[in-house]
Design an enzyme around this catalytic site. Structure first.
Site, PDB file in Angstrom:
ATOM      1  N   ASP A 289       6.012  33.396  16.905  1.00 48.02           N
ATOM      2  CA  ASP A 289       5.811  33.488  18.494  1.00 48.02           C
ATOM      3  C   ASP A 289       4.509  32.713  18.528  1.00 48.02           C
ATOM      4  O   ASP A 289       3.703  32.845  17.734  1.00 48.02           O
ATOM      5  CB  ASP A 289       5.637  34.875  19.009  1.00 48.02           C
ATOM      6  CG  ASP A 289       4.099  35.431  18.796  1.00 48.02           C
ATOM      7  OD1 ASP A 289       3.260  35.442  19.561  1.00 48.02           O
ATOM      8  OD2 ASP A 289       3.902  36.198  17.506  1.00 48.02           O
TER       9      ASP A 289
ATOM     10  N   ASP B 186      -2.133  47.610  13.974  1.00 54.51           N
ATOM     11  CA  ASP B 186      -2.742  47.089  12.767  1.00 54.51           C
ATOM     12  C   ASP B 186      -4.042  46.598  13.169  1.00 54.51           C
ATOM     13  O   ASP B 186      -4.407  46.483  14.509  1.00 54.51           O
ATOM     14  CB  ASP B 186      -2.058  46.027  12.121  1.00 54.51           C
ATOM     15  CG  ASP B 186      -1.828  44.691  13.193  1.00 54.51           C
ATOM     16  OD1 ASP B 186      -1.752  45.055  14.305  1.00 54.51           O
ATOM     17  OD2 ASP B 186      -1.926  43.481  12.616  1.00 54.51           O
TER      18      ASP B 186
ATOM     19  N   CYS C 121      13.605  16.692  31.937  1.00 54.92           N
ATOM     20  CA  CYS C 121      13.526  15.343  31.427  1.00 54.92           C
ATOM     21  C   CYS C 121      14.850  14.371  32.113  1.00 54.92           C
ATOM     22  O   CYS C 121      14.857  13.392  32.327  1.00 54.92           O
ATOM     23  CB  CYS C 121      13.649  15.210  29.906  1.00 54.92           C
ATOM     24  SG  CYS C 121      12.047  15.705  29.158  1.00 54.92           S
TER      25      CYS C 121
ATOM     26  N   GLY D 279      -2.838  38.367  10.658  1.00 55.96           N
ATOM     27  CA  GLY D 279      -4.268  37.938  10.188  1.00 55.96           C
ATOM     28  C   GLY D 279      -4.302  36.521   9.787  1.00 55.96           C
ATOM     29  O   GLY D 279      -5.364  36.137   9.324  1.00 55.96           O
TER      30      GLY D 279
ATOM     31  N   CYS E 152      16.453  18.055  28.259  1.00 49.45           N
ATOM     32  CA  CYS E 152      16.381  19.130  29.103  1.00 49.45           C
ATOM     33  C   CYS E 152      16.304  18.997  30.640  1.00 49.45           C
ATOM     34  O   CYS E 152      16.473  17.707  31.010  1.00 49.45           O
ATOM     35  CB  CYS E 152      14.684  20.067  28.906  1.00 49.45           C
ATOM     36  SG  CYS E 152      13.310  19.231  29.738  1.00 49.45           S
TER      37      CYS E 152
ATOM     38  N   HIS F 150      10.171  22.182  29.894  1.00 50.50           N
ATOM     39  CA  HIS F 150      10.347  21.309  29.007  1.00 50.50           C
ATOM     40  C   HIS F 150       9.545  21.605  27.522  1.00 50.50           C
ATOM     41  O   HIS F 150      10.281  21.563  26.653  1.00 50.50           O
ATOM     42  CB  HIS F 150       9.661  19.981  29.254  1.00 50.50           C
ATOM     43  CG  HIS F 150       9.475  18.995  28.231  1.00 50.50           C
ATOM     44  ND1 HIS F 150      10.448  18.260  27.651  1.00 50.50           N
ATOM     45  CD2 HIS F 150       8.414  18.732  27.292  1.00 50.50           C
ATOM     46  CE1 HIS F 150      10.082  17.724  26.547  1.00 50.50           C
ATOM     47  NE2 HIS F 150       8.708  17.614  26.646  1.00 50.50           N
TER      48      HIS F 150
ATOM     49  N   CYS G 162      14.588  13.823  25.209  1.00 48.17           N
ATOM     50  CA  CYS G 162      14.863  15.377  25.372  1.00 48.17           C
ATOM     51  C   CYS G 162      15.953  15.240  26.527  1.00 48.17           C
ATOM     52  O   CYS G 162      16.185  14.623  27.270  1.00 48.17           O
ATOM     53  CB  CYS G 162      13.783  15.937  26.023  1.00 48.17           C
ATOM     54  SG  CYS G 162      13.764  17.623  26.317  1.00 48.17           S
TER      55      CYS G 162
ATOM     56  N   ASP H  78       4.302  43.756  20.727  1.00 45.12           N
ATOM     57  CA  ASP H  78       3.263  43.718  19.738  1.00 45.12           C
ATOM     58  C   ASP H  78       2.525  44.798  19.965  1.00 45.12           C
ATOM     59  O   ASP H  78       2.520  45.439  20.972  1.00 45.12           O
ATOM     60  CB  ASP H  78       2.280  42.445  20.071  1.00 45.12           C
ATOM     61  CG  ASP H  78       1.272  42.196  18.739  1.00 45.12           C
ATOM     62  OD1 ASP H  78       1.559  43.239  17.860  1.00 45.12           O
ATOM     63  OD2 ASP H  78       0.548  41.207  18.755  1.00 45.12           O
TER      64      ASP H  78
HETATM   65  N1  PRF Z   1      -1.556  41.335  14.365  1.00 48.59           N
HETATM   66  C1  PRF Z   1      -0.857  41.725  15.700  1.00 48.59           C
HETATM   67  N2  PRF Z   1      -0.678  40.724  16.550  1.00 48.59           N
HETATM   68  C2  PRF Z   1      -0.827  39.407  16.168  1.00 48.59           C
HETATM   69  C3  PRF Z   1      -1.559  39.242  14.920  1.00 48.59           C
HETATM   70  C4  PRF Z   1      -1.935  40.151  14.086  1.00 48.59           C
HETATM   71  O1  PRF Z   1      -2.633  39.875  12.915  1.00 48.59           O
HETATM   72  C5  PRF Z   1      -1.772  37.633  15.123  1.00 48.59           C
HETATM   73  C6  PRF Z   1      -2.339  37.020  14.084  1.00 48.59           C
HETATM   74  N3  PRF Z   1      -2.352  35.503  14.248  1.00 48.59           N
HETATM   75  C7  PRF Z   1      -1.201  37.309  16.276  1.00 48.59           C
HETATM   76  N4  PRF Z   1      -0.559  38.386  16.873  1.00 48.59           N
HETATM   77  N5  PRF Z   1      -0.478  42.943  15.715  1.00 48.59           N
HETATM   78 ZN    ZN Z   2      12.387  17.731  28.392  1.00 45.98          ZN
END
Ligand code: PRF
Ligand code: ZN
Length: 370
Positions: free
Chosen positions: A264, A145, A307, A214, A304, A333, A302, A91
């Site tokens: 994520d 951003d 478990c 966002g 895994c 888990h 599960c 990110d």
């Molecule tokens: N921009 C960036 N990373 C992020 C978000 C975003 O808007 C969000 C929003 N939930 C999580 N991670 N660059």
């Molecule tokens: Zn498990």
């Protein structure tokens, strides 16, 4: 990076696909465990691989501050530094810097902020974010951003999203490493016209993939789904779509149904460290006294490693005694639970029964899970 859609659902916008990076082929829809500081907390890369993770997320902001991207570059890049041979997405720092609140100042040029570690002053711009991400060497990198807080006025969101679009252009211009794929990030808060403008402007810049940012910033979930309803159809069908920071089972299903391919979230790993696990019948707080003499696995359904080998009573004991093995086991888990759910979802899309599978899943799991 290459992306190919394999199969479209007939009764919703879900699709399966293959995402190919220099570090492997990833089946989508995919969930990316979060490894903020070049580690998915408590796990070795070997364990991650055994759980079935193919791609993890890491953070520019944290690695820039500590240990510093130059050190990671010197180590041969993030993959080598942390000994993870799978794919990595970083990110851009946009989100983390903006979570600092008081400690930052936004200008057209970039963002000045104070380190959460030692209070020192720093500056990240679209160009420096790209340079840091180039040094880290992730397979997929993100545009810089502003993740707009919720709630925000129309005026604020309009100015911010227009700046984010100009920043995206600067990121694209500055990014020259062909081994790394740059994604654009759609912003626009909960305003339909601003989301649409953001999506159209970014799509005209021709990124290799698009994120919806966002969202999951405190708004009611229905609002998030509504934004996805009108935003995702504006994104190119032949490119991956990534919903940032979202990873609860219900939001994953709702996102996939609306055409999202990548997710994520810290949720599975964070709740694990607080003694909460996912099970087929909903969340279970294994720390609770109720499990002191419960010699059944975390989730009887599960398969895994955890478990198959440990009981709720033992894991509860470890966590309450502050033994690190406890949170390692709940982390393994929870990630296995979510990654195998993704696998089942992909099979359901392929088999044409996703909506039925969703109903069946929530009938047992419960609908009120956050
Ligand atoms: N921009 C960036 N990373 C992020 C978000 C975003 O808007 C969000 C929003 N939930 C999580 N991670 N660059
Ligand atoms: Zn498990």
């Amino acid at each position: 990076m290459k992306f190919k859609v394999l199969k479209w659902a007939e009764d919703c916008k879900a699709r399966t696909g293959l995402l190919e990076t220099p570090h492997g082929i990833i089946e989508t829809p995919v969930f990316m465990p979060v490894g903020t500081q070049a580690t998915v907390k408590t796990l070795t890369p070997d364990e991650l691989e055994q759980i079935g993770a193919k791609i993890i997320l890491s953070n520019t902001y944290h690695l820039y501050l500590r240990p510093g991207h130059r050190i990671i570059e010197e180590a041969g890049g993030l993959h080598r530094f942390m000994n993870w041979e799978g794919s990595i997405l970083t990110d851009s720092g946009g989100y983390q810097v903006f979570s600092l609140g008081e400690l930052r100042e936004i200008r057209e040029e970039g963002v000045t902020f104070r380190s959460h570690i030692d209070g020192s002053l720093h500056f990240i711009s679209p160009e420096t974010s790209i340079e840091i991400q180039n040094s880290l060497g992730a397979d997929i990198i993100m545009a810089f951003d502003e993740c707009i807080p919720y709630p925000a006025t129309y005026e604020y969101v309009k100015n911010s999203v227009e700046r984010t679009t100009r920043w995206a252009e600067r990121c694209k211009k500055h990014h020259k490493n062909e081994k790394q794929t740059l994604f654009g990030i759609v912003q626009g808060g909960l305003y339909k016209d601003l989301r649409e403008k953001s999506a159209r402007d970014l799509v005209s810049m021709d990124f290799k993939g698009y994120a919806v940012g966002g969202l999951s910033v405190g708004e009611p979930k229905e609002h998030m789904y509504e934004v996805l309803d009108y935003t995702v159809p504006l994104l190119p069908e032949d490119k991956p779509r990534y919903l940032m920071g979202v990873g609860s089972p219900d939001a994953i299903f709702e996102g996939i149904i609306r055409g999202i391919d990548m997710f994520d979230c810290v949720l599975p790993t964070r709740i694990a460290r607080h003694g909460t696990v996912f099970t087929a019948r909903g969340r279970l707080v294994v720390k609770n006294a109720a499990y002191a003499r419960d010699f059944s696995p975390l989730d009887p359904e599960c398969d895994c490693y955890v478990c198959k080998n440990y009981t709720r009573a033992y894991i509860r004991h470890l966590i309450n005694a502050n033994e690190v093995l406890g949170i390692r086991l709940t982390t393994i888990h929870n990630l296995y639970f979510l990654l195998s759910l993704m696998e089942k979802i992909r099979r359901a899309i392929e088999g044409g029964y996703l909506l039925e599978f969703k109903q069946e899943f929530f009938k047992k799991f419960g609908y009120d899970q956050g």
